[in-house]
Design a protein around this motif. Structure first.
Motif, PDB file in Angstrom:
ATOM      1  N   GLY A 283       7.840   7.270  -2.927  1.00 40.71           N
ATOM      2  CA  GLY A 283       7.069   6.094  -3.327  1.00 40.71           C
ATOM      3  C   GLY A 283       5.921   5.788  -2.392  1.00 40.71           C
ATOM      4  O   GLY A 283       4.787   5.547  -2.828  1.00 40.71           O
ATOM      5  N   VAL A 284       6.205   5.807  -1.092  1.00 39.81           N
ATOM      6  CA  VAL A 284       5.174   5.505  -0.097  1.00 39.81           C
ATOM      7  C   VAL A 284       4.010   6.497  -0.146  1.00 39.81           C
ATOM      8  O   VAL A 284       2.844   6.081  -0.167  1.00 39.81           O
ATOM      9  CB  VAL A 284       5.791   5.440   1.318  1.00 39.81           C
ATOM     10  CG1 VAL A 284       4.717   5.528   2.390  1.00 39.81           C
ATOM     11  CG2 VAL A 284       6.590   4.156   1.478  1.00 39.81           C
ATOM     12  N   PRO A 285       4.263   7.812  -0.172  1.00 38.81           N
ATOM     13  CA  PRO A 285       3.134   8.753  -0.263  1.00 38.81           C
ATOM     14  C   PRO A 285       2.289   8.546  -1.524  1.00 38.81           C
ATOM     15  O   PRO A 285       1.066   8.686  -1.482  1.00 38.81           O
ATOM     16  CB  PRO A 285       3.817  10.134  -0.291  1.00 38.81           C
ATOM     17  CG  PRO A 285       5.116   9.911   0.403  1.00 38.81           C
ATOM     18  CD  PRO A 285       5.548   8.531   0.012  1.00 38.81           C
ATOM     19  N   PHE A 286       2.944   8.202  -2.628  1.00 36.66           N
ATOM     20  CA  PHE A 286       2.219   8.096  -3.897  1.00 36.66           C
ATOM     21  C   PHE A 286       1.468   6.769  -4.033  1.00 36.66           C
ATOM     22  O   PHE A 286       0.321   6.742  -4.484  1.00 36.66           O
ATOM     23  CB  PHE A 286       3.198   8.255  -5.065  1.00 36.66           C
ATOM     24  CG  PHE A 286       2.522   8.362  -6.404  1.00 36.66           C
ATOM     25  CD1 PHE A 286       1.895   9.529  -6.804  1.00 36.66           C
ATOM     26  CD2 PHE A 286       2.492   7.268  -7.261  1.00 36.66           C
ATOM     27  CE1 PHE A 286       1.254   9.621  -8.028  1.00 36.66           C
ATOM     28  CE2 PHE A 286       1.852   7.342  -8.497  1.00 36.66           C
ATOM     29  CZ  PHE A 286       1.243   8.524  -8.870  1.00 36.66           C
ATOM     30  N   PHE A 287       2.114   5.652  -3.649  1.00 37.71           N
ATOM     31  CA  PHE A 287       1.531   4.332  -3.889  1.00 37.71           C
ATOM     32  C   PHE A 287       0.814   3.735  -2.686  1.00 37.71           C
ATOM     33  O   PHE A 287       0.089   2.753  -2.838  1.00 37.71           O
ATOM     34  CB  PHE A 287       2.616   3.352  -4.358  1.00 37.71           C
ATOM     35  CG  PHE A 287       3.199   3.709  -5.696  1.00 37.71           C
ATOM     36  CD1 PHE A 287       2.450   3.574  -6.858  1.00 37.71           C
ATOM     37  CD2 PHE A 287       4.499   4.174  -5.800  1.00 37.71           C
ATOM     38  CE1 PHE A 287       2.984   3.897  -8.090  1.00 37.71           C
ATOM     39  CE2 PHE A 287       5.043   4.502  -7.028  1.00 37.71           C
ATOM     40  CZ  PHE A 287       4.284   4.363  -8.184  1.00 37.71           C
ATOM     41  N   LEU A 288       1.008   4.298  -1.497  1.00 40.40           N
ATOM     42  CA  LEU A 288       0.306   3.790  -0.315  1.00 40.40           C
ATOM     43  C   LEU A 288      -0.689   4.804   0.237  1.00 40.40           C
ATOM     44  O   LEU A 288      -1.882   4.501   0.400  1.00 40.40           O
ATOM     45  CB  LEU A 288       1.312   3.393   0.771  1.00 40.40           C
ATOM     46  CG  LEU A 288       2.128   2.117   0.537  1.00 40.40           C
ATOM     47  CD1 LEU A 288       3.031   1.833   1.738  1.00 40.40           C
ATOM     48  CD2 LEU A 288       1.224   0.925   0.270  1.00 40.40           C
ATOM     49  N   MET A 289      -0.200   6.014   0.531  1.00 42.42           N
ATOM     50  CA  MET A 289      -1.073   6.998   1.152  1.00 42.42           C
ATOM     51  C   MET A 289      -2.081   7.598   0.176  1.00 42.42           C
ATOM     52  O   MET A 289      -3.222   7.891   0.544  1.00 42.42           O
ATOM     53  CB  MET A 289      -0.238   8.108   1.799  1.00 42.42           C
ATOM     54  CG  MET A 289       0.630   7.620   2.960  1.00 42.42           C
ATOM     55  SD  MET A 289      -0.265   6.627   4.184  1.00 42.42           S
ATOM     56  CE  MET A 289      -1.500   7.776   4.758  1.00 42.42           C
ATOM     57  N   ALA A 290      -1.666   7.798  -1.082  1.00 45.54           N
ATOM     58  CA  ALA A 290      -2.589   8.365  -2.075  1.00 45.54           C
ATOM     59  C   ALA A 290      -3.798   7.456  -2.307  1.00 45.54           C
ATOM     60  O   ALA A 290      -4.943   7.937  -2.312  1.00 45.54           O
ATOM     61  CB  ALA A 290      -1.847   8.655  -3.385  1.00 45.54           C
TER      62      ALA A 290
ATOM     63  N   MET B 226     -12.346   5.417   8.596  1.00 44.52           N
ATOM     64  CA  MET B 226     -11.211   6.106   7.982  1.00 44.52           C
ATOM     65  C   MET B 226      -9.993   6.081   8.906  1.00 44.52           C
ATOM     66  O   MET B 226      -8.870   5.840   8.475  1.00 44.52           O
ATOM     67  CB  MET B 226     -11.579   7.553   7.657  1.00 44.52           C
ATOM     68  CG  MET B 226     -12.620   7.723   6.579  1.00 44.52           C
ATOM     69  SD  MET B 226     -13.053   9.472   6.356  1.00 44.52           S
ATOM     70  CE  MET B 226     -14.498   9.338   5.285  1.00 44.52           C
ATOM     71  N   ILE B 227     -10.248   6.333  10.191  1.00 43.57           N
ATOM     72  CA  ILE B 227      -9.145   6.361  11.161  1.00 43.57           C
ATOM     73  C   ILE B 227      -8.555   4.970  11.342  1.00 43.57           C
ATOM     74  O   ILE B 227      -7.327   4.799  11.385  1.00 43.57           O
ATOM     75  CB  ILE B 227      -9.635   6.909  12.511  1.00 43.57           C
ATOM     76  CG1 ILE B 227     -10.050   8.377  12.376  1.00 43.57           C
ATOM     77  CG2 ILE B 227      -8.544   6.766  13.580  1.00 43.57           C
ATOM     78  CD1 ILE B 227     -10.671   8.964  13.629  1.00 43.57           C
ATOM     79  N   ALA B 228      -9.429   3.954  11.446  1.00 41.40           N
ATOM     80  CA  ALA B 228      -8.959   2.587  11.669  1.00 41.40           C
ATOM     81  C   ALA B 228      -8.087   2.107  10.515  1.00 41.40           C
ATOM     82  O   ALA B 228      -6.988   1.569  10.720  1.00 41.40           O
ATOM     83  CB  ALA B 228     -10.148   1.651  11.862  1.00 41.40           C
ATOM     84  N   TYR B 229      -8.569   2.304   9.284  1.00 43.20           N
ATOM     85  CA  TYR B 229      -7.776   1.877   8.126  1.00 43.20           C
ATOM     86  C   TYR B 229      -6.545   2.768   7.951  1.00 43.20           C
ATOM     87  O   TYR B 229      -5.480   2.306   7.532  1.00 43.20           O
ATOM     88  CB  TYR B 229      -8.627   1.897   6.863  1.00 43.20           C
ATOM     89  CG  TYR B 229      -9.483   0.667   6.700  1.00 43.20           C
ATOM     90  CD1 TYR B 229      -8.925  -0.528   6.269  1.00 43.20           C
ATOM     91  CD2 TYR B 229     -10.844   0.695   6.994  1.00 43.20           C
ATOM     92  CE1 TYR B 229      -9.710  -1.671   6.132  1.00 43.20           C
ATOM     93  CE2 TYR B 229     -11.636  -0.434   6.861  1.00 43.20           C
ATOM     94  CZ  TYR B 229     -11.062  -1.618   6.426  1.00 43.20           C
ATOM     95  OH  TYR B 229     -11.825  -2.745   6.286  1.00 43.20           O
TER      96      TYR B 229
ATOM     97  N   PHE C 201      -2.467   1.885   7.347  1.00 40.75           N
ATOM     98  CA  PHE C 201      -1.693   2.410   6.222  1.00 40.75           C
ATOM     99  C   PHE C 201      -0.483   3.205   6.716  1.00 40.75           C
ATOM    100  O   PHE C 201       0.604   3.126   6.143  1.00 40.75           O
ATOM    101  CB  PHE C 201      -2.577   3.294   5.340  1.00 40.75           C
ATOM    102  CG  PHE C 201      -3.302   2.534   4.266  1.00 40.75           C
ATOM    103  CD1 PHE C 201      -2.725   2.364   3.015  1.00 40.75           C
ATOM    104  CD2 PHE C 201      -4.556   1.994   4.490  1.00 40.75           C
ATOM    105  CE1 PHE C 201      -3.384   1.667   2.019  1.00 40.75           C
ATOM    106  CE2 PHE C 201      -5.226   1.289   3.505  1.00 40.75           C
ATOM    107  CZ  PHE C 201      -4.650   1.118   2.268  1.00 40.75           C
ATOM    108  N   LEU C 202      -0.682   3.980   7.789  1.00 43.55           N
ATOM    109  CA  LEU C 202       0.435   4.747   8.356  1.00 43.55           C
ATOM    110  C   LEU C 202       1.549   3.826   8.840  1.00 43.55           C
ATOM    111  O   LEU C 202       2.730   4.074   8.606  1.00 43.55           O
ATOM    112  CB  LEU C 202      -0.061   5.610   9.528  1.00 43.55           C
ATOM    113  CG  LEU C 202      -0.586   7.000   9.206  1.00 43.55           C
ATOM    114  CD1 LEU C 202      -1.106   7.662  10.475  1.00 43.55           C
ATOM    115  CD2 LEU C 202       0.497   7.859   8.572  1.00 43.55           C
TER     116      LEU C 202
ATOM    117  N   MET D 175      -1.241  -7.118   5.305  1.00 43.41           N
ATOM    118  CA  MET D 175      -2.359  -6.258   5.709  1.00 43.41           C
ATOM    119  C   MET D 175      -3.365  -6.093   4.577  1.00 43.41           C
ATOM    120  O   MET D 175      -4.583  -6.143   4.790  1.00 43.41           O
ATOM    121  CB  MET D 175      -1.831  -4.892   6.142  1.00 43.41           C
ATOM    122  CG  MET D 175      -1.208  -4.882   7.521  1.00 43.41           C
ATOM    123  SD  MET D 175      -2.428  -4.988   8.826  1.00 43.41           S
ATOM    124  CE  MET D 175      -3.241  -3.403   8.654  1.00 43.41           C
ATOM    125  N   THR D 176      -2.865  -5.877   3.361  1.00 45.48           N
ATOM    126  CA  THR D 176      -3.776  -5.687   2.225  1.00 45.48           C
ATOM    127  C   THR D 176      -4.514  -6.982   1.901  1.00 45.48           C
ATOM    128  O   THR D 176      -5.667  -6.955   1.492  1.00 45.48           O
ATOM    129  CB  THR D 176      -2.987  -5.218   0.999  1.00 45.48           C
ATOM    130  OG1 THR D 176      -1.860  -6.078   0.799  1.00 45.48           O
ATOM    131  CG2 THR D 176      -2.474  -3.799   1.186  1.00 45.48           C
TER     132      THR D 176
END
Length: 289
Positions: A90-97, A57-60, A64-65, A166-167
Motif C-alpha cells: 500500500g505504501v509504495p503504491f499510494f505514497l511513494m508512487a 526532490m530530496i527535501a520532499y 515521504f520516506l 505533512m500533506t
C-alpha cells in the motif's frame, strides 16, 4: 541531539543484535535525521553542487520516506500482521508512487512542482492508514490481557499521527517552523516511550536473574547466563519452563491466565531473541554449554 541518540543506540545495538525493536527504532532515527537535515538545508541556491529542482526532490522525498516508514515500523516493531499489506504494498503504491510521479518525473520534465496535486492521494491514504493502524492496535489490545504492549502501541500511534498532517502542511504551504515542531514532537514522544521501555526491560531482566538464582524457577540444566544473554524477560523464562515440561500453548495460557495468542506472541519473541526455529533447538540453546 538526534545524532547523539542515533550513535548511542547504534553502539548499544551492537551489544544486543537480537533486540530487533531497537533496529527498527534505529532506522526510524536515521530517517528522521535525513528528513531534518534535508528539510533544513534545502532549497538553498548557495549550494551549487546540487540543482534547486534536485534539492526540492530530496527535501520532499525525505518527508515521504519518513511517513512511509511508519506502517512498516508498526508492522515489525509490534508485530501487527494486519499491517503487512499496507507496509509492503500500500505504501509504495499510494505514497511513494505519487511522489515519484509528481515530485520527480513531472517536475523534472516541465519544471512545475504541483504540490497540491501531488499530495491528494497521499493525504487520503494517510487517513486510511491512521484508521487501519488504530484498528490493528485495538484488536491487539483485546488479545493482550495485560495491555502493556497495546498501551505502548497506542502511545506511539498518538506520537506518529502528526505526520499525517505533512500533506496538509504541503497543501497550505505552512512555515517550516510549524512543520518541524509538529513532526519532531512525535519523535520526542517516541524516544521517551522507547527509553521507558528499555528501563522496564532492564528491570525485567534483573527480576528474571533473581528468579533464576534464588527461586529455582528454571529446571536444572539451564544456564542463567544464557537467559540474560538473550535478554529474555521473567514471563518469557516462565514460558520456557513450560516448554521444557512439554506443555501445549493452551496449558501455558490457562496456567498464566493469558490468551493463547499472547502465549504465541511470547514464544515468537523468544524464538526471535534466541534465533531458534523450534522448541527443541530453543531448549538446546538455553542449556549449559
Amino acid at each position: 541531539m538526534e545524532a547523539g541518540m542515533f550513535i548511542f543506540q547504534f553502539f548499544y545495538y551492537q551489544f544486543r543484535p537480537q533486540d530487533k525493536s531497537r533496529l527498527w527504532y534505529l532506522l526510524l532515527l536515521a530517517l528522521l535525521l535525513f528528513y531534518n537535515i534535508t528539510g533544513g538545508l534545502f532549497p538553498d541556491d548557495k549550494i551549487t553542487l546540487i540543482s534547486i529542482p534536485t534539492q526540492m526532490m530530496i527535501a520532499y522525498g525525505s518527508g515521504f520516506l519518513m511517513a512511509s516508514y511508519f506502517p512498516f515500523y508498526f508492522y515489525k516493531a509490534f508485530d501487527l500482521k494486519a499491517l503487512r499489506w499496507h507496509a509492503l504494498y500500500g505504501v509504495p503504491f499510494f505514497l511513494m508512487a505519487p511522489y515519484l510521479l509528481f515530485f520527480v518525473i513531472v517536475y523534472a520534465i516541465n519544471g512545475n512542482l504541483n504540490i497540491k496535486l501531488g499530495v491528494v492521494i497521499p493525504f487520503i491514504y494517510s487517513l486510511v492508514l491512521l484508521w487501519v493502524i488504530l484498528k490493528a492496535i485495538r484488536n491487539h489490545y483485546k488479545e493482550d490481557k495485560n495491555h502493556k504492549n497495546a498501551i505502548e502501541e497506542i502511545a506511539v500511534y498518538c506520537a506518529v499521527s502528526p505526520w499525517t498532517a505533512m500533506t496538509v502542511f504541503s497543501w497550505f504551504q505552512v512555515s517550516q517552523l510549524v512543520e518541524v515542531l509538529c513532526t519532531n514532537f512525535g519523535f520526542i514522544t517516541i524516544t521517551i516511550i522507547f527509553i521507558l521501555k528499555a528501563i522496564r526491560n532492564t528491570r525485567q531482566e534483573y527480576e528474571a536473574f533473581i528468579a533464576i538464582k534464588t527461586n529455582g524457577n528454571i529446571q536444572e540444566g539451564f544456564s542463567a547466563e544464557n537467559f540474560l544473554t538473550y535478554g529474555l524477560t521473567k514471563r518469557e523464562i516462565e514460558i520456557v519452563g513450560f516448554i521444557h515440561r512439554g506443555s501445549k500453548n493452551k496449558v501455558i495460557a490457562d496456567s498464566l491466565n493469558i490468551s493463547e495468542g499472547t502465549v504465541k506472541k511470547h514464544i515468537e519473541n523468544i524464538f526471535n531473541k534466541t534465533g531458534a526455529t523450534s522448541r527443541v533447538e530453543l531448549l538446546h540453546k538455553l542449556y549449559f554449554k
